[in-house]
Design an enzyme around this catalytic site. Structure first.
Site, PDB file in Angstrom:
ATOM      1  N   GLY A  74      60.432 -70.129 -79.617  1.00 31.75           N
ATOM      2  CA  GLY A  74      59.193 -70.364 -78.881  1.00 31.75           C
ATOM      3  C   GLY A  74      58.502 -71.597 -79.430  1.00 31.75           C
ATOM      4  O   GLY A  74      58.822 -72.073 -80.527  1.00 31.75           O
TER       5      GLY A  74
ATOM      6  N   GLN B 149      51.153 -76.827 -81.248  1.00 27.00           N
ATOM      7  CA  GLN B 149      52.052 -77.087 -82.389  1.00 27.00           C
ATOM      8  C   GLN B 149      52.574 -78.524 -82.392  1.00 27.00           C
ATOM      9  O   GLN B 149      53.073 -78.993 -83.413  1.00 27.00           O
ATOM     10  CB  GLN B 149      53.228 -76.103 -82.399  1.00 27.00           C
ATOM     11  CG  GLN B 149      52.822 -74.668 -82.720  1.00 27.00           C
ATOM     12  CD  GLN B 149      54.004 -73.742 -82.759  1.00 27.00           C
ATOM     13  OE1 GLN B 149      54.444 -73.255 -81.715  1.00 27.00           O
ATOM     14  NE2 GLN B 149      54.554 -73.507 -83.926  1.00 27.00           N
TER      15      GLN B 149
ATOM     16  N   CYS C 173      57.522 -69.041 -88.213  1.00 28.17           N
ATOM     17  CA  CYS C 173      56.743 -69.981 -87.401  1.00 28.17           C
ATOM     18  C   CYS C 173      57.222 -71.390 -87.726  1.00 28.17           C
ATOM     19  O   CYS C 173      57.365 -71.752 -88.898  1.00 28.17           O
ATOM     20  CB  CYS C 173      55.254 -69.846 -87.736  1.00 28.17           C
ATOM     21  SG  CYS C 173      54.202 -70.950 -86.772  1.00 28.17           S
ATOM     22  N   LEU C 174      57.442 -72.180 -86.671  1.00 30.19           N
ATOM     23  CA  LEU C 174      57.931 -73.546 -86.889  1.00 30.19           C
ATOM     24  C   LEU C 174      56.857 -74.403 -87.575  1.00 30.19           C
ATOM     25  O   LEU C 174      57.188 -75.424 -88.170  1.00 30.19           O
ATOM     26  CB  LEU C 174      58.363 -74.168 -85.557  1.00 30.19           C
ATOM     27  CG  LEU C 174      59.555 -73.461 -84.877  1.00 30.19           C
ATOM     28  CD1 LEU C 174      59.823 -74.082 -83.508  1.00 30.19           C
ATOM     29  CD2 LEU C 174      60.807 -73.513 -85.748  1.00 30.19           C
TER      30      LEU C 174
ATOM     31  N   HIS D 273      52.971 -64.107 -80.119  1.00 28.70           N
ATOM     32  CA  HIS D 273      52.876 -65.111 -81.187  1.00 28.70           C
ATOM     33  C   HIS D 273      52.455 -66.465 -80.583  1.00 28.70           C
ATOM     34  O   HIS D 273      51.592 -67.164 -81.124  1.00 28.70           O
ATOM     35  CB  HIS D 273      54.239 -65.214 -81.876  1.00 28.70           C
ATOM     36  CG  HIS D 273      54.373 -66.250 -82.945  1.00 28.70           C
ATOM     37  ND1 HIS D 273      54.606 -65.942 -84.264  1.00 28.70           N
ATOM     38  CD2 HIS D 273      54.340 -67.617 -82.888  1.00 28.70           C
ATOM     39  CE1 HIS D 273      54.690 -67.055 -84.978  1.00 28.70           C
ATOM     40  NE2 HIS D 273      54.549 -68.091 -84.152  1.00 28.70           N
ATOM     41  N   GLU D 274      53.065 -66.805 -79.424  1.00 29.85           N
ATOM     42  CA  GLU D 274      52.758 -68.114 -78.803  1.00 29.85           C
ATOM     43  C   GLU D 274      51.360 -68.138 -78.202  1.00 29.85           C
ATOM     44  O   GLU D 274      50.654 -69.162 -78.300  1.00 29.85           O
ATOM     45  CB  GLU D 274      53.809 -68.462 -77.744  1.00 29.85           C
ATOM     46  CG  GLU D 274      55.252 -68.530 -78.235  1.00 29.85           C
ATOM     47  CD  GLU D 274      55.449 -69.382 -79.476  1.00 29.85           C
ATOM     48  OE1 GLU D 274      54.678 -70.335 -79.681  1.00 29.85           O
ATOM     49  OE2 GLU D 274      56.368 -69.066 -80.267  1.00 29.85           O
TER      50      GLU D 274
ATOM     51  N   HIS E 290      48.939 -68.838 -80.775  1.00 28.59           N
ATOM     52  CA  HIS E 290      48.823 -70.282 -81.066  1.00 28.59           C
ATOM     53  C   HIS E 290      47.818 -70.938 -80.113  1.00 28.59           C
ATOM     54  O   HIS E 290      47.040 -71.805 -80.523  1.00 28.59           O
ATOM     55  CB  HIS E 290      50.172 -70.990 -80.895  1.00 28.59           C
ATOM     56  CG  HIS E 290      51.055 -70.958 -82.107  1.00 28.59           C
ATOM     57  ND1 HIS E 290      50.670 -71.452 -83.322  1.00 28.59           N
ATOM     58  CD2 HIS E 290      52.329 -70.500 -82.276  1.00 28.59           C
ATOM     59  CE1 HIS E 290      51.661 -71.309 -84.204  1.00 28.59           C
ATOM     60  NE2 HIS E 290      52.678 -70.715 -83.596  1.00 28.59           N
TER      61      HIS E 290
HETATM   62  O1  K1U Z   1      55.900 -70.479 -82.429  1.00 28.20           O
HETATM   63  C1  K1U Z   1      56.702 -70.736 -83.290  1.00 28.20           C
HETATM   64  O2  K1U Z   1      56.339 -71.186 -84.364  1.00 28.20           O
HETATM   65  C2  K1U Z   1      58.172 -70.487 -83.061  1.00 28.20           C
HETATM   66  C3  K1U Z   1      58.659 -69.222 -83.719  1.00 28.20           C
HETATM   67  C4  K1U Z   1      58.513 -68.082 -82.738  1.00 28.20           C
HETATM   68  C5  K1U Z   1      58.629 -66.684 -83.266  1.00 28.20           C
HETATM   69  C6  K1U Z   1      59.561 -66.313 -84.191  1.00 28.20           C
HETATM   70  C7  K1U Z   1      59.646 -65.006 -84.634  1.00 28.20           C
HETATM   71  C8  K1U Z   1      58.811 -64.072 -84.128  1.00 28.20           C
HETATM   72  C9  K1U Z   1      57.849 -64.445 -83.216  1.00 28.20           C
HETATM   73  C10 K1U Z   1      57.782 -65.743 -82.760  1.00 28.20           C
HETATM   74  C11 K1U Z   1      60.118 -69.431 -84.108  1.00 28.20           C
HETATM   75  O3  K1U Z   1      60.933 -69.654 -83.285  1.00 28.20           O
HETATM   76  S1  K1U Z   1      60.514 -69.356 -85.798  1.00 28.20           S
HETATM   77  C12 K1U Z   1      62.294 -69.567 -85.813  1.00 28.20           C
HETATM   78  C13 K1U Z   1      63.032 -68.356 -85.373  1.00 28.20           C
HETATM   79  O4  K1U Z   1      62.476 -67.288 -85.292  1.00 28.20           O
HETATM   80  C14 K1U Z   1      64.460 -68.451 -85.003  1.00 28.20           C
HETATM   81  C15 K1U Z   1      65.178 -69.590 -85.207  1.00 28.20           C
HETATM   82  C16 K1U Z   1      66.530 -69.652 -84.851  1.00 28.20           C
HETATM   83  C17 K1U Z   1      67.134 -68.565 -84.315  1.00 28.20           C
HETATM   84  C18 K1U Z   1      66.424 -67.408 -84.123  1.00 28.20           C
HETATM   85  C19 K1U Z   1      65.100 -67.345 -84.466  1.00 28.20           C
HETATM   86 ZN    ZN Z   2      54.372 -70.146 -84.624  1.00 31.01          ZN
END
Ligand code: K1U
Ligand code: ZN
Length: 173
Positions: free
Chosen positions: A46, A51, A95-96, A137-138, A141
């Site tokens: 996401g 972000q 979270c990225l 989560h998004e 944000h």
């Molecule tokens: O919003 C963001 O920062 C993105 C975030 C979203 C998220 C992750 C986990 C739970 C809720 C929301 C991410 O994508 S973090 C990276 C991640 O979870 C992932 C990366 C590669 C493969 C699978 C998952």
């Molecule tokens: Zn996030």
């Protein structure tokens, strides 16, 4: 399409509510395309516009996990949670904007969300599982809230200190 740099916490733009998207034009489509490319490249499931420093209520997500399944990119403009289940579920979130930090967060297990798509059409859907966790989560944000805001203050401070250190290292010539 181009990759956009992702803001790292702490950054004031990640704490500020984003503004509603008012007109849908080529610029909106380009923003959504850039966000999807940036999300897949990270990689993530996401990404919300704040972000990448764009203070608009637009998010993208794709929670398809199976390697052999086709991707399912979604673009949600001005999303709104209309209903949340009483049942809750816990997921270890990342979270990225807070790289390499993970923590369990409890949220409603299912949500109904209404939004506008890139053609300006009203949409709504019920999300469950990882999709429900991700869309909440998004949307957080878009409201200036991070997953660490659900944690105890000590753990939140510890993560924030690590991010300050990381940003200092990244800024070093
Ligand atoms: O919003 C963001 O920062 C993105 C975030 C979203 C998220 C992750 C986990 C739970 C809720 C929301 C991410 O994508 S973090 C990276 C991640 O979870 C992932 C990366 C590669 C493969 C699978 C998952
Ligand atoms: Zn996030």
């Amino acid at each position: 399409m181009s990759l956009r740099p992702i803001l790292i916490h702490p950054d004031p733009r990640l704490k500020k509510p984003a503004d509603p998207v008012t007109g849908f034009d080529a610029e909106t489509r380009r923003l959504a395309d850039d966000m999807l490319e940036t999300m897949y490249d990270a990689p993530g499931i996401g990404l919300a516009a704040p972000q990448i420093g764009v203070m608009q209520r637009l998010l993208v997500m794709d929670c398809v996990k199976e390697d052999d399944a086709p991707p399912r990119p979604m673009v949600l403009i001005n999303p709104r949670i209309d209903w949340s289940s009483e049942t809750r579920s816990t997921y270890e979130e990342g979270c990225l904007s807070i790289p390499e930090q993970y923590a369990e967060v409890e949220r409603p297990a299912e949500v109904e969300v209404a939004w506008t798509d890139l053609d300006g059409q009203a949409q709504s859907a019920r999300f469950s599982g990882l999709w429900a966790t991700c869309v909440q989560h998004e949307i957080d944000h878009l409201n200036g809230k991070l997953f660490i805001d659900y944690l105890k203050p000590l753990k939140r401070q510890m993560i924030t200190r690590k991010m300050v250190k990381l940003k200092r290292e990244l800024a070093r010539p």
